[in-house]
Design a protein around this motif. Structure first.
Motif: not given
Length: 201
Positions: A91-97
């Motif tokens: 997943f992209p690191g800027e995505m809230p997880v």
């Protein structure tokens, strides 16, 4: 140069939110912080449910290697349950997880690359007795995720690994992996053609 990184020599760092800890295996450039690395390979222990830190401009691959299952809510797009059956998510690191653990802490193998500098590929390989490996990129890292011991050898070198050890492999060698049974992760770091500061090549 081939380098053995022994897990026993590494030191975990607690997360600021108290929900777990991280153990850095390899990062570039040397001494880089979480704000300025080109790439970072680590083990993360998730002890409590909660949000992940965000890393704008970074691509991530997370792989469950020990403990219970963990459910990741990745933005508003998808929910992923990491388990022995499906242990890997990217997943992209800027995505809230946000992570939800089932009460048992998990240990996760984490690869992060800053996308304007480099990219990565992660292969999970399960084998018995032996397997062959060629270095395929500017930097290849072998990580022993499961198995008591693993012998790695080429025509010139031989090394013994125990669980959670890693080896940075030499470009010009073909390698044989030997173990009664093992699960390994093979990480390839690929520099961007116009990337700057890729001193790890």
């Amino acid at each position: 140069m081939t380098t053995l990184i022994q897990y026993a020599s590494l030191h975990p760092t607690p997360w600021k939110n108290g929900g777990g800890c991280t153990t850095e295996i390899l990062a570039s450039p040397p001494g880089a912080t979480l704000d300025d690395f080109d790439f970072r390979i680590s083990l993360a222990t998730i002890a409590q449910s909660g949000p992940f830190s965000t890393f704008p401009g970074v691509d991530r691959t997370l792989s469950l290697v020990d403990g219970g299952s963990v459910v990741l809510d990745v933005g508003n797009e998808r929910r992923v349950a990491l388990s022995d059956r499906e242990p890997v998510v990217a997943f992209p690191g800027e995505m809230p997880v946000s992570a939800t653990v089932d009460g048992i802490p998990t240990v996760d193998f984490n690869v992060m690359t800053r996308r304007d500098r480099c990219s990565h590929q992660v292969e999970r390989r399960v084998f018995r007795d032996y397997s062959e490996l060629e270095r395929r990129s500017a930097l290849t890292v072998l990580f022993l995720a499961d198995g008591d011991t693993l012998t790695v050898h080429s025509e010139r070198e031989r090394m013994s690994m125990v669980r959670f050890d890693a080896v940075v492999l030499d470009r010009d060698e073909n390698w044989v992996l030997e173990a009664p049974q093992a699960t390994v992760y093979i990480v390839d770091i690929i520099p961007e053609e116009d990337g700057e500061g890729t001193t790890w090549q």
